[in-house]
Design a protein around this motif. Structure first.
Motif, PDB file in Angstrom:
ATOM      1  N   LEU A   1       0.817  -1.082  -0.131  1.00 45.95           N
ATOM      2  CA  LEU A   1      -0.187  -0.085  -0.079  1.00 45.95           C
ATOM      3  C   LEU A   1       0.836   1.215   0.159  1.00 45.95           C
ATOM      4  O   LEU A   1       2.163   1.040   0.337  1.00 45.95           O
ATOM      5  N   TYR A   2       0.248   2.215  -0.316  1.00 39.11           N
ATOM      6  CA  TYR A   2       1.077   3.480  -0.378  1.00 39.11           C
ATOM      7  C   TYR A   2       0.416   4.700   0.186  1.00 39.11           C
ATOM      8  O   TYR A   2      -0.677   4.987   0.437  1.00 39.11           O
ATOM      9  N   HIS A   3       1.274   5.761   0.697  1.00 41.77           N
ATOM     10  CA  HIS A   3       0.936   6.755   1.039  1.00 41.77           C
ATOM     11  C   HIS A   3       1.340   7.829   0.478  1.00 41.77           C
ATOM     12  O   HIS A   3       2.190   7.836  -0.897  1.00 41.77           O
ATOM     13  N   PRO A   4       0.432   8.813  -0.032  1.00 42.53           N
ATOM     14  CA  PRO A   4       0.334   9.807  -0.991  1.00 42.53           C
ATOM     15  C   PRO A   4       1.747  10.675  -1.125  1.00 42.53           C
ATOM     16  O   PRO A   4       2.018  11.203  -2.400  1.00 42.53           O
ATOM     17  N   ASP A   5       2.368  10.516  -0.128  1.00 46.37           N
ATOM     18  CA  ASP A   5       3.645  11.616   0.069  1.00 46.37           C
ATOM     19  C   ASP A   5       4.741  10.704  -0.654  1.00 46.37           C
ATOM     20  O   ASP A   5       6.084  11.304  -0.570  1.00 46.37           O
TER      21      ASP A   5
ATOM     22  N   ALA B   1       3.205   9.239  15.806  1.00 45.08           N
ATOM     23  CA  ALA B   1       1.441   9.053  15.190  1.00 45.08           C
ATOM     24  C   ALA B   1       1.715   9.357  13.744  1.00 45.08           C
ATOM     25  O   ALA B   1       2.957   9.632  13.038  1.00 45.08           O
ATOM     26  N   ARG B   2       0.628   8.779  12.981  1.00 49.19           N
ATOM     27  CA  ARG B   2       0.653   9.000  11.551  1.00 49.19           C
ATOM     28  C   ARG B   2       1.037  10.509  11.132  1.00 49.19           C
ATOM     29  O   ARG B   2       0.191  11.573  11.888  1.00 49.19           O
ATOM     30  N   GLY B   3       1.763  10.712  10.548  1.00 49.86           N
ATOM     31  CA  GLY B   3       2.340  12.005   9.836  1.00 49.86           C
ATOM     32  C   GLY B   3       3.572  12.580  10.571  1.00 49.86           C
ATOM     33  O   GLY B   3       4.070  13.588  10.177  1.00 49.86           O
ATOM     34  N   ASP B   4       3.875  12.132  11.815  1.00 50.48           N
ATOM     35  CA  ASP B   4       4.982  12.386  12.480  1.00 50.48           C
ATOM     36  C   ASP B   4       6.199  12.087  11.456  1.00 50.48           C
ATOM     37  O   ASP B   4       6.201  11.339  10.607  1.00 50.48           O
ATOM     38  N   ASP B   5       7.430  12.915  11.788  1.00 55.01           N
ATOM     39  CA  ASP B   5       8.582  12.514  11.010  1.00 55.01           C
ATOM     40  C   ASP B   5       9.141  11.385  11.210  1.00 55.01           C
ATOM     41  O   ASP B   5       9.500  10.991  12.439  1.00 55.01           O
ATOM     42  N   LEU B   6       9.229  10.278  10.251  1.00 59.72           N
ATOM     43  CA  LEU B   6       9.723   9.039  10.329  1.00 59.72           C
ATOM     44  C   LEU B   6      11.351   9.023  10.081  1.00 59.72           C
ATOM     45  O   LEU B   6      11.995   8.477  10.507  1.00 59.72           O
ATOM     46  N   ALA B   7      11.534   9.897   9.104  1.00 61.42           N
ATOM     47  CA  ALA B   7      12.993  10.000   8.504  1.00 61.42           C
ATOM     48  C   ALA B   7      13.148  11.383   7.764  1.00 61.42           C
ATOM     49  O   ALA B   7      12.307  12.024   7.360  1.00 61.42           O
ATOM     50  N   GLU B   8      14.439  11.706   7.562  1.00 61.36           N
ATOM     51  CA  GLU B   8      14.716  12.767   6.752  1.00 61.36           C
ATOM     52  C   GLU B   8      15.833  12.428   5.608  1.00 61.36           C
ATOM     53  O   GLU B   8      16.671  11.336   5.807  1.00 61.36           O
TER      54      GLU B   8
ATOM     55  N   PRO C   1       2.632  -1.230  13.879  1.00 61.12           N
ATOM     56  CA  PRO C   1       1.531  -0.282  13.829  1.00 61.12           C
ATOM     57  C   PRO C   1       0.822  -0.392  15.177  1.00 61.12           C
ATOM     58  O   PRO C   1       0.462  -1.558  15.691  1.00 61.12           O
ATOM     59  N   SER C   2       0.134   0.787  15.474  1.00 57.48           N
ATOM     60  CA  SER C   2      -0.789   0.836  16.530  1.00 57.48           C
ATOM     61  C   SER C   2      -2.437   0.900  16.093  1.00 57.48           C
ATOM     62  O   SER C   2      -3.209   0.284  17.035  1.00 57.48           O
ATOM     63  N   GLN C   3      -2.429   1.229  15.154  1.00 57.40           N
ATOM     64  CA  GLN C   3      -3.883   1.366  14.521  1.00 57.40           C
ATOM     65  C   GLN C   3      -4.044   0.597  13.042  1.00 57.40           C
ATOM     66  O   GLN C   3      -4.570   1.495  12.368  1.00 57.40           O
ATOM     67  N   TRP C   4      -3.300  -0.312  12.961  1.00 53.79           N
ATOM     68  CA  TRP C   4      -3.396  -0.946  11.396  1.00 53.79           C
ATOM     69  C   TRP C   4      -4.708  -1.125  10.910  1.00 53.79           C
ATOM     70  O   TRP C   4      -4.808  -0.511   9.747  1.00 53.79           O
ATOM     71  N   ALA C   5      -5.619  -1.422  11.636  1.00 57.00           N
ATOM     72  CA  ALA C   5      -7.075  -1.777  10.833  1.00 57.00           C
ATOM     73  C   ALA C   5      -7.480  -0.501  10.643  1.00 57.00           C
ATOM     74  O   ALA C   5      -8.402  -0.631   9.426  1.00 57.00           O
ATOM     75  N   VAL C   6      -7.643   0.525  11.124  1.00 54.41           N
ATOM     76  CA  VAL C   6      -8.230   1.944  11.038  1.00 54.41           C
ATOM     77  C   VAL C   6      -7.271   2.607   9.706  1.00 54.41           C
ATOM     78  O   VAL C   6      -7.780   2.914   9.108  1.00 54.41           O
TER      79      VAL C   6
ATOM     80  N   ALA D   1      -6.731   4.227   4.921  1.00 49.86           N
ATOM     81  CA  ALA D   1      -6.327   5.796   4.352  1.00 49.86           C
ATOM     82  C   ALA D   1      -5.289   5.539   3.599  1.00 49.86           C
ATOM     83  O   ALA D   1      -5.000   6.617   2.935  1.00 49.86           O
ATOM     84  N   LEU D   2      -4.459   4.421   3.245  1.00 51.66           N
ATOM     85  CA  LEU D   2      -3.517   4.273   2.465  1.00 51.66           C
ATOM     86  C   LEU D   2      -4.054   3.707   1.039  1.00 51.66           C
ATOM     87  O   LEU D   2      -5.161   3.601   1.104  1.00 51.66           O
TER      88      LEU D   2
END
Lengths: 144, 166
Positions: A13-17, A59-66, A113-118, A122-123
């Motif tokens: 699956l994919y994130h739009p970013d 949280a979803r959207g937090d910076d994971l990497a630079e 993941p903490s909220q994978w099912a939800v 959104a992916l």
């Protein structure tokens, strides 16, 4: 797209970013995250990739990497909420892996993941991401 | 290469990535090397001349060891040296050097920032030992094929020695 070819594997699956999420088991208790071929080509040769260390809660959207490349410096968001289980240690010495193998050895991190099912809802599916990417690329090359 | 016949020279071919900071760094490094650090044993050849098929530039790279300084992984400079029959004695990628000097992030295009200029200096200094090995500063005997064909200028037939093809 124009003279470029961007690969979009159909097993994730994919994130739009421009990030992909691959469930390492059916239940989604562990996912692997990386950046897409489109994002790596668009960003250019990687100079440095810094991934948040294992144990980091995001949280979803937090910076994971630079990602710092020849062209840009990007903050890459966590596509889902969760805890970093492992960062790709190879990237410290070989950041070019994100360019050479964005869907393979150039992965960024494994998350619990903490909220994978939800949040998986959104992916984007590969087909949806392909269209999203095509729109972005068309804008990029001025074909809109 | 040198009309004074002072000895063997090394050709330096930098990236021509005009409009990109790393390309600019590669050129600044080449200028530093050829104009400041080792002016007597190096000669700059503009990549554009090789791309355009300039016969004199082609003969120059074909007849001397070359050092290619590339701004990105496309390595246009190294590739063009080989296409024109030259031998790349050393390939230098700006990105690889930057990875060892993260504090020197190059920015700016027409005018590099201080960090970019410092990175260029670092690159030039790292290349000096290679130049000295290929063309000892004391002046080695010219190697066979070290001089350009009679009547040929150093960089394509239309400059005097010392014009580095900026």
């Amino acid at each position: 797209m124009d003279k470029f070819t961007f690969r979009v594997p159909t097993d994730r699956l994919y994130h739009p970013d421009g990030l992909w999420v691959l469930a390492e088991n059916g239940a989604g208790s562990l996912v692997r995250v990386g950046l897409t071929d489109y994002l790596q080509q668009r960003s250019g040769d990687a100079a440095f990739v810094t991934v948040r260390p294992a144990g980091t809660h995001l949280a979803r959207g937090d910076d994971l990497a630079e990602l710092e490349t020849l062209k840009v410096s990007l903050a890459l968001p966590a596509p889902v909420s969760g805890t970093v289980v492992e960062a790709d240690a190879a990237l410290a010495a070989s950041p070019e892996l994100v360019n050479q193998a964005p869907y393979g050895d150039g992965w960024l991190a494994r998350l619990e993941p903490s909220q994978w099912a939800v949040e998986r809802a959104a992916l984007l599916t590969p087909e949806a991401y392909f269209e999203h990417m095509r729109r972005e690329a068309a804008i990029e090359v001025g074909q809109t | 290469m040198s009309r004074s016949g002072s000895g063997r020279k090394v050709v330096v071919v930098p990236c021509s990535g005009i409009g990109k900071p790393y390309g600019t760094v590669s050129r600044e490094a080449a200028y530093e090397l050829c104009e400041e650090l080792r002016p007597r044993t190096t000669a700059l050849v503009a990549l554009s001349r090789l791309v355009m098929g300039d016969a004199g530039a082609g003969r120059t790279v074909a007849g001397h060891p070359a050092i290619a300084i590339d701004g990105c992984k496309l390595t246009c400079a190294a590739k063009m040296v080989r296409v024109r029959g030259g031998t790349v004695a050393r390939e230098v990628a700006v990105l690889d050097v930057y990875r060892c000097h993260r504090e020197l992030k190059p920015e700016g295009i027409a005018e590099l920032n201080d960090a970019g200029l410092a990175l260029a200096r670092v690159i030039a200094e790292e290349i000096v030992p290679t130049v000295d090995a290929l063309a000892p500063p004391g002046g080695a005997e010219p190697a066979e094929g070290d001089e350009p064909p009679a009547g040929d200028g150093p960089l394509g037939g239309d400059e005097e020695d010392g014009d580095h093809g900026r």
